[in-house]
Design an enzyme around this catalytic site. Structure first.
Site, PDB file in Angstrom:
ATOM      1  N   TYR A 138      24.057  95.908 -10.739  1.00  0.00           N
ATOM      2  CA  TYR A 138      23.906  97.301 -11.180  1.00  0.00           C
ATOM      3  C   TYR A 138      24.578  98.293 -10.250  1.00  0.00           C
ATOM      4  CZ  TYR A 138      21.048  96.206 -15.149  1.00  0.00           C
ATOM      5  OH  TYR A 138      20.641  95.741 -16.351  1.00  0.00           O
ATOM      6  N   GLU A 237       7.794  70.905 -13.224  1.00  0.00           N
ATOM      7  CA  GLU A 237       8.787  71.734 -13.928  1.00  0.00           C
ATOM      8  C   GLU A 237       8.195  73.031 -14.442  1.00  0.00           C
ATOM      9  OE1 GLU A 237      10.765  69.866 -17.252  1.00  0.00           O
ATOM     10  OE2 GLU A 237      11.563  71.787 -17.908  1.00  0.00           O
ATOM     11  N   ASP A 289       9.535  67.421 -17.904  1.00  0.00           N
ATOM     12  CA  ASP A 289       9.422  67.052 -19.318  1.00  0.00           C
ATOM     13  C   ASP A 289      10.228  65.792 -19.581  1.00  0.00           C
ATOM     14  OD1 ASP A 289       7.870  69.200 -19.920  1.00  0.00           O
ATOM     15  OD2 ASP A 289       9.519  70.450 -20.665  1.00  0.00           O
TER      16      ASP A 289
END
Lengths: 407, 1348
Positions: A138, A237, A289
């Site tokens: 920015y 995770e 996962d």
């Protein structure tokens, strides 16, 4: 006419004088400020500044010579190798460099951005302040006068440039005073001392409730590991599973450290895991996962990533082990009902993983092939289908106990 | 019941004066009454009068008249004169004319009856035949064919027949009065005003009048010579006009016409020939008039093509003006005007009235071939509207011939309705056609404009101005669902906003006045007005002239006087009179004699008359529109009223009486406004009421409404038109404001550039003629400060000419043998032969005289003369045509004086030609036995044997001269030598001449003649050479050989044309197709050329790049063709839509663009190879095919059949052009990429300055220089030197980082050493700051060395 001219010229001259005086004053004032600041700057960052200056001078020389270029080491697939001995991804040839020329229209904008970011970093270093990637984006984003173009169109443009600079100068971004977004939590019997600007602070992760947010910079000059009292480190995770386990008091019951990765692990997290694992010699287990994306998170954590292969030794944790979820778990724990079918993208990803040199062992090949065969994936939370505390009470302890890991 | 056609004042006067009244002077000013109702009243009344015996009814000259007749004896004379006075003038004329007609018709009908005319009939029949032959195709005489033929006969056999004729005529014409019931009117109407009729009338002149005929008869004989000359001239003139015989009857035929046709055609309807016009009427689709939309397109197209052809024919750059006007019920009026050759006066009716007649039947390339496109359009117009076509044409620029005519569809011939000669003030030559037709313009608008645009491309030398019909539809989507919001029209369908000025003219026409401003017009009346004033009803109000005439016309249409005119008043008075008559009947019932009437009734009658008398003075009549009244006027009327007041009356009643249109309601309003009750005694009114105020109120209340047509005075009418004019001006000015507003709003809303600049000087301001115009959508705004007009230009399209250079005109060429079929070959052979037959003249002289002199010995001049006398036939006659050979023979015998042909036995002299060898042998042997001398023998036997020849013979026979008797003579050789050497004559001695021999001689002549004829007749070679191209002697020889080899036909170049039979011709045509002739000559083609085509494309499409190519001529199906192509890229060409523009023989093809050769050829080309993409890039392809016969894909001329010859040519052309475009584009792309690069470097370089300066901690001005320096070095070279300073200053001005001193110094440097400014710049840079910079950058000394 002549008189007019004289007048105008005289006016001009006066104006000039004024302006020169003013500018001198300003310059002096600026210099003073800088000097004051420089006093505070650490020696390390002074070296960085010098480094930056060197690069800047090279660029300027390039402009004078008529061919401004930046050299950035290549870290694509072509220049990366899996070091089997060390178990990490490393760069093949560090001297292999890609040139970015200002003349090349495809690179013109990046070149400009490079200079801007470099300048920003220099400023940061000089003022001894830090900023994160978003800040950088920015503060540098603006309209180029006279056109519709902007210096940066999105943060995706500014992030790789920092990486480029890191690689090119062989410096951590943290040392450029740019921090990555803090991401990830840690909980367990572990105590840090964090060196802040003014004073040092002791952090006991057991006393931080659900855990302490891992900062982006966990280098030794900022963070020191005081004391660790744990059997192993478990990287999880998803934040959901992490909070589940914290709630079940898993870390106290099993005397371990829990770290939430929150998806792809941030650099700070990875560095911290690496440090804990090697400095305190604690085994690391990764619980993700049961899908290609989870596997890849594990792979980055264990072997390092290609884009940061230059500093792979600092980020990778080769001794980390894969705890779950595996395809076998589906049958072992009767989780068929909680699975999801694979999408096309998933399958593609599996194929990519199958080709990776660090997945070329039997266990992983069979695992991946099995996944491809049964066309299913499974999330960590699927274990909750058995019962809420099933993970904490049976699944993880059992696995660790039986040492049912994947390499 | 008998109807009174006209009741006149005289009748009434009769009624009144004869019996009763004493003051007849009163009624003398009465006009005829036309009003139906009054006529009816009068009729009824008169009937009752006749029943009562007061009035008697009489039929005078076929008219029913009522009247009271004083004495029966005087009656006819008196009444007749009266009638003449009474009758309206036009009727009088008709009457006299009808007399003429009576004479004529009777005459023609009775021609076969009289003896004299029998011979006439014969001759006339002959003439008629010839007339038929000549005029069969051109025109059939209408009306009275027999009289025409007789007139022709007059022309030829002037006097004699005329003398015979006149008594016949007079006989017949004595009877006209006996046949008053003939159908006069219908005929007389039809031809009354026509020139033809008057000419015919004047032809027969005074003699046709029954009265004058008798007196003129003797004089006529004396003046024959002079009158003959006059007559001749008159006939000539009449013939001239007869060709354009004028029929004013309109659409419906006259009885005469039908009768005459009946005679011609016959009554048998089972078998009929269909005229071409009728055929095309029934098969409109063939000519492209399938539906309303196509009709518009085809009409415009055909007419435009005709016009262009007309102008090009005289090598003038065409100037074409087309105007379409929309009429109600989807009818349009088209006017097209060109600057072409024009059509000669006499040819106009034929050219525009007969289908398949024209000047285009030549073998060369042209736009049209049969000349029926334009006529079809006219015919279509007539079919759909029943309106005639108007044609103006001028060939010499002096006079314009004007025709108003229609096509007689049944007979394919023109009917002329009007003909006049107009003076030509502008020296204009050309043709102007205008007619009405049915169509659907909005739907076909796009196509029409496309057509015109394409035409402008392909004929860049033409200037076309086209004015579209104006209609109230959305200009974008053409839907009629539009809504007006102020001045802006909003389309509901496509939500497009636009401004229209459609209604400017529409709203301010006479029609609108009738509709909106004048009351009391019912439907019937309005229809009448529409019919009678159709010319001016839609005209702009400004252009109306002679308002008086229009007013009078309106009055005529209305049927009775309108407004408060004197006539109107008189009418009213007349009604009063009728009232009086009623009173009289009551009186007449009572009394039978004047003396019986009592005093009171007498007084009553007198009073009544006096009343009428007063009414006359009472100029105002009864009620008036307020506009014709003034306050003062009302006052006088009031006074008048007071004078003649019979009963007590109030002022309001007076007002109601006096002012028309004032009802009780409005009166109440007026009362309210005025503030007082108007119910005052009339005598008090003047003092109590403020007339001016009242008048004002009345005026205000009454003028707001409509003016009844009854009360419409001329002044008012004028005023109305003035008002409308003012309204129009107001409206236009308001509209202008609206436009400006619209422009402002539109510009604001769309945020686009509102002003599009029009191409340089293409258009000009119609107000000030300057070309400084800007375009805003369809609107134009003049930029000249004094003018500043806004005007709409949607409806006016001008296609300017790009050049005045004309493409070369094609020359008509002979056909190529490849493109011929059997029938045409047969026709050509026929033509060749007939030409030969006509032109053949025998070379030899074959008179009998010559025959006798040449072939018969012993006939000298004297004997010939004798023979001449003795034979009835002249000896100069051709021998083979001699009839009486026997007589001739006898004559010869007589002339010679002794018998001939019987001396056969003593024959001494022989003709070697007639002798056979055996006879010769015998004779010689005989003689040899008698004589020993060969010389003498031969001399004796053959009279023509000279010594010279004899010696020669001897030499050849090896006989010595002295040798008298040769021992062995080779007789055979001798015979042959004699045959060779002796002159070949058939001459026979008269003595030996028998009849048979004479006959044989004549036979021989016949044979000779025939042979000569055959020899002279055209043979195959001469025919082919003459009638075809590419047929030299060699090729024909080769062809004949080819023919002999490939067929059973025994064809030689010498084969006579007349020997060819049907089979042979068919075979020859087949062989002609197969034989490889040379390519046809392309001089008959007229391609427009690369340059002109390029001009056309540049002019209309305005592309960024364009190129054209003309391929060499090729042959397809025996016809040569040339392909011209163009390729245009960028500019105003849009990438969407159709990229292919096709033309054939300079005609744009619009429909079926995806079919045919062009499309397939384009598809075949690998466009990627040329880095082109037809769908995405702005590319247009122009293909122009020029050929004597274009192979159309289907009937309808929409696309060209897929012929491989044509396709390969197109492909070659496209490839060439595409290659050119590729090189152009690659150049441009290079340039663009460099530009892009520099631009990118520049902008990112700028953005880079600040951070870099900060980074290296240097003065930004130094960095600026470094970077500028760098960018300049990357600039393309040309630009660098040109715009160095400019770019330089711009670059720094933007950043305002460069202080002025340095800039000035730089300028100086640049000026001083402008050759290499870059170097100077570097020097400058080095001198001042470079070293400092280097120190700052901590660059090693080595680096510095490298740099320097």
């Amino acid at each position: 006419m002549s008189t007019k001219r004289v007048r105008s010229s005289s006016k001009k001259s006066t104006v000039k004088k004024k302006t020169t005086k003013n500018s001198n004053k300003k310059l002096t004032s600026k210099k003073e400020v800088e000097k004051e600041k420089k006093k505070e700057i650490s020696e390390e960052s002074l070296i960085v500044i010098e480094n930056i200056d060197f690069y800047a001078n090279q660029i300027l020389k390039g402009f004078i010579n008529g061919n401004p270029t930046i050299e950035i080491p290549i870290r694509g697939k072509s220049n990366v190798e899996y070091d089997e001995e060390r178990g990490i991804i490393k760069v093949l040839d560090k001297s292999k460099v890609s040139e970015r020329s200002f003349q090349n229209i495809a690179h013109t904008k990046k070149f400009m951005q490079y200079i801007m970011v470099l300048n920003f970093c220099k400023k940061l270093l000089k003022t001894n302040s830090t900023s994160d990637l978003r800040d950088l984006y920015y503060s540098l984003k603006r309209k180029i006068p006279g056109t519709r173009n902007k210096t940066f169109d999105s943060q995706e443009e500014s992030n790789p440039i920092i990486e480029d600079i890191e690689v090119a100068m062989d410096i951590w971004r943290e040392r450029l005073h740019i921090s990555a977004d803090p991401k990830g939590y840690i909980v367990g019997d572990i105590i840090f001392t964090q060196k802040l600007k003014n004073k040092d602070q002791r952090i006991d992760c057991n006393e931080m409730g659900t855990g302490w947010g891992i900062p982006s910079n966990v280098e030794r000059d900022i963070l020191e590991i005081e004391n660790v009292n744990a059997k192993y480190l478990l990287a999880i995770e998803s934040a959901g599973m992490y909070s589940r386990l914290v709630e079940e008091n898993f870390h106290e019951n099993n005397k371990c450290i829990l770290i939430a990765l929150k998806g792809q692990a941030s650099r700070g997290t990875r560095r911290l895991i690496n440090r804990i694992a090697y400095e305190k010699n604690i085994p690391v287990y990764v619980f993700v996962d049961g899908d290609p994306w989870g596997f890849y998170i594990y792979s980055v954590l264990k072997f390092g990533s290609m884009s940061l292969s230059f500093i792979g030794s600092k980020l990778a944790t080769p001794k980390a082990k894969f705890i779950g979820m595996t395809m076998e778990d589906i049958s072992d724990y009767k989780l068929e009902d909680s699975t999801h079918p694979l999408s096309k993208v998933d399958i593609k990803r599996i194929d990519d993983l199958l080709d990776l040199p660090w997945f070329q062992n039997d266990e992983w090949q069979t695992e991946l092939k099995l996944m491809k065969k049964i066309q299913k994936r499974i999330e960590q939370q699927a274990l909750a289908s058995r019962s809420l505390d099933f993970v904490a009470t049976t699944y993880l302890p059992e696995k660790i106990k039986n040492k049912k890991f994947l390499p | 019941m008998a109807q009174v056609e006209v009741i006149t004042k005289d009748v009434i006067i009769d009624v009144l004066t004869n019996n009763w009244l004493t003051k007849p002077e009163l009624f003398k000013k009465l006009p005829p009454i036309r009003e139906q109702s009054t006529v009816k009243v009068i009729n009824d009344y008169l009937d009752t009068l006749t029943q009562k015996g007061i009035v008697t009814k009489k039929i005078i000259k076929g008219r029913i008249c009522f009247g009271i007749f004083k004495e029966k004896g005087n009656e006819p004379h008196l009444k007749q004169t009266k009638l003449d006075q009474i009758m309206p003038k036009d009727r009088q004329i008709k009457k006299t004319e009808s007399r003429v007609k009576i004479g004529k018709t009777v005459y023609t009908k009775t021609v076969p009856k009289t003896k004299v005319t029998k011979s006439n009939k014969k001759t006339s029949n002959k003439i008629k035949k010839s007339v038929d032959n000549t005029q069969l195709k051109t025109k059939k005489e209408k009306g009275t064919p027999k009289t025409d033929s007789i007139e022709k006969k007059d022309n030829i056999k002037k006097e004699s027949i005329k003398k015979k004729e006149t008594p016949a005529k007079s006989d017949l014409k004595n009877r006209p009065d006996q046949k008053p019931n003939l159908p006069i009117k219908s005929k007389s109407k039809s031809e009354s005003k026509s020139k033809a009729a008057t000419d015919i009338k004047s032809d027969q002149g005074a003699e046709s009048h029954p009265k004058s005929k008798e007196t003129q008869k003797p004089e006529f004989k004396e003046k024959t010579e002079l009158s003959n000359i006059i007559e001749k001239e008159k006939i000539k003139v009449s013939h001239k006009y007869k060709r354009r015989k004028i029929n004013k009857s309109g659409i419906l035929p006259t009885r005469e016409y039908v009768m005459s046709k009946k005679e011609e055609v016959g009554t048998d309807r089972a078998y009929q020939q269909l005229s071409p016009a009728e055929f095309f009427k029934k098969n409109k689709a063939i000519a492209g008039f399938d539906n309303d939309q196509k009709a518009v397109y085809t009409t415009i197209r055909e007419l435009v093509e005709n016009s262009i052809d007309a102008a090009e024919a005289i090598e003038k750059p065409p100037d074409i003006f087309i105007k379409m006007e929309s009429l109600p019920n989807n009818r349009y009026k088209i006017t097209i005007r060109d600057n072409g050759s024009g059509v000669p006066d006499e040819e106009i009716p034929k050219c525009f009235g007969i289908l398949l007649y024209g000047s285009k039947y030549i073998r060369k390339q042209g736009r049209g071939a049969f000349g029926f496109g334009g006529k079809m359009a006219i015919l279509y117009g007539q079919i759909s509207t029943l309106e005639p076509v108007e044609i103006k044409s001028s060939t010499n620029g002096k006079e314009i011939y004007y025709y108003k005519m229609r096509i007689d569809i049944k007979n394919n011939e023109p009917i002329i309705e009007e003909y006049k000669v107009i003076p030509n003030s502008d020296n204009w030559t050309g043709t102007e056609i205008s007619f009405k037709f049915k169509g659907d313009y909005p739907r076909v608008r796009k196509k029409v404009l496309e057509y015109l645009n394409k035409t402008a491309i392909i004929t860049p030398h033409a200037e076309i101005e086209y004015i579209e019909p104006i209609d109230e539809r959305c200009e974008k989507c053409r839907s009629d669902r539009v809504e007006t919001l102020g001045d802006v029209i909003y389309c509901k369908k496509c939500s497009n906003k636009f401004i229209h000025n459609i209604n400017i003219n529409d709203n301010f026409t006479l029609k609108k006045i009738f509709q909106n401003k004048i009351g009391g017009i019912d439907k019937d009346l309005f229809n009448k007005i529409k019919l009678d004033l159709s010319d001016i009803l839609d005209a702009e109000i400004d252009k109306l002239s002679n308002l008086r005439e229009i007013y009078n016309k309106i009055e005529d249409i209305y049927g009775s006087p309108i407004g408060i005119t004197k006539d109107n008043l008189i009418n009213k008075i007349f009604k009063l009179i009728l009232k009086g008559i009623k009173n009289f009947t009551i009186i007449s019932k009572k009394y039978k004699n004047i003396s019986e009437i009592d005093v009171t009734t007498k007084k009553e009658i007198i009073e009544l008359i006096e009343n009428i008398n007063n009414l006359f003075k009472y100029v105002g009549g009864k009620s008036f529109p307020i506009t014709s009244l003034t306050p003062a006027n009302i006052k006088t009327k009031l006074e008048h009223e007071k004078k003649f007041l019979t009963r007590a009356k109030n002022f309001d009643a007076f007002l109601l009486d006096i002012i028309s249109g004032l009802g009780k309601k409005t009166l109440k309003k007026v009362e309210d406004e005025y503030g007082e009750n108007l119910k005052i005694d009339i005598f008090e009114a003047e003092s109590k009421i403020d007339m001016n105020k009242l008048y004002k109120i009345l005026y205000k209340n009454l003028t707001s409404g409509l003016i009844n047509i009854k009360d419409l005075t001329f002044e008012q009418f004028k005023q109305l038109i003035e008002e409308v004019k003012k309204e129009k001006i107001k409206y236009i000015s308001k509209l202008k404001d609206g436009v400006l507003e619209y422009i402002r709003k539109d510009a604001f809303l769309s945020q686009k550039e509102p002003y599009k600049f029009i191409n340089n000087s293409v258009e000009k301001c119609p107000y000030c003629n300057s070309s400084d115009i800007i375009q805003i959508g369809d609107w134009r705004q003049c930029q000249v400060s004094s003018c500043k007009h806004n005007y709409l230009n949607i409806y006016r399209h001008i296609y300017r000419r790009g050049t005045t250079e004309l493409p070369p005109n094609p020359t008509a060429s002979l056909p190529h043998p490849h493109g011929i079929d059997a029938d045409t070959l047969l026709e050509m052979i026929k033509a060749e032969l007939s030409e030969f037959y006509i032109t053949y003249e025998p070379i030899g002289n074959y008179s009998m005289q010559k025959l006798l002199r040449k072939n018969i010995k012993g006939i000298g001049k004297e004997t010939l003369n004798k023979i001449e006398e003795l034979t009835p036939e002249s000896l100069e006659k051709d021998a083979d045509k001699f009839r009486n050979v026997n007589q001739l023979y006898k004559a010869i015998e007589k002339a010679v004086g002794h018998p001939i042909g019987k001396v056969e036995g003593k024959k001494t002299v022989y003709n070697i030609n007639n002798l056979k060898f055996e006879e010769f042998k015998e004779i010689i042997n005989n003689e040899l036995s008698n004589n020993t001398n060969l010389d003498s023998i031969l001399k004796k036997l053959f009279s023509r044997l000279r010594v010279k020849i004899l010696n020669e013979i001897k030499k050849e026979l090896d006989i010595q001269i002295d040798q008298q008797i040769p021992s062995n003579i080779d007789l055979e050789k001798l015979y042959k030598l004699l045959l060779k050497k002796l002159p070949k004559t058939n001459s026979i001695n008269v003595k030996e001449l028998t009849l048979e021999k004479l006959k044989q001689l004549i036979e021989n002549v016949k044979k000779d003649k025939h042979e000569e004829f055959r020899k002279a007749s055209p043979n195959f070679y001469s025919f082919m050479n003459k009638r075809f191209q590419r047929t030299g002697k060699k090729t024909i020889n080769n062809f004949c050989e080819f023919a002999r080899q490939n067929s059973t036909l025994k064809l030689y170049p010498e084969t006579l044309l007349m020997d060819l039979d049907k089979d042979a011709i068919v075979k020859i045509t087949d062989l002609l197709q197969k034989f490889p002739f040379m390519r046809p000559d392309a001089s008959c083609l007229a391609p427009i050329g690369e340059q002109l085509l390029l001009k056309g494309i540049m002019k209309e499409m305005n592309p960024e790049w364009a190129s054209t190519v003309q391929r060499p001529p090729e042959v397809c199906e025996g016809h040569p063709f040339i392909i011209e192509m163009g390729l245009a890229y960028g500019g105003k060409i849009d990438s969407s839509g159709d990229y292919l523009q096709r033309f054939a023989n300079r005609i744009p093809l619009l429909y079926e663009s995806s079919m045919g050769v062009c499309a397939t050829a384009i598809k075949k080309i690998n466009w990627r190879h040329y880095k082109l993409d037809l769908d995405k890039m702005p590319i247009h392809i122009f293909i122009h095919i020029v050929s004597t016969k274009i192979p159309w894909g289907r009937f309808g001329k929409e696309y060209i059949a897929n012929k491989p010859e044509i396709r390969s040519e197109i492909e070659k052309g496209i490839k060439y052009l595409a290659g050119q475009l590729r090189t152009y584009l690659s150049k441009i792309r290079k340039k663009e990429s460099i530009k892009k690069k520099v631009f990118k470097l520049k902008i990112f370089g700028r953005a880079l300055i600040e951070p870099l300066a900060e980074l290296v901690e240097a003065d930004p001005s130094i960095i600026v220089r470094i970077i500028y320096n760098y960018i300049i070095s990357k600039r393309p070279k040309k630009e660098k030197s040109k715009n160095l300073y400019k770019n330089f200053s711009n670059f720094f001005d933007d950043l305002s980082l460069f202080d002025k001193l340095d800039l000035e110094y730089l300028k100086l440097l640049v000026k001083e050493k402008s050759k290499n400014p870059f170097k100077n710049f570097l020097n400058f840079f080095d001198n001042f700051n470079y070293i400092n910079l280097l120190i700052k950058l901590k660059i090693n000394d080595q680096d510095v060395d490298q740099k320097s």
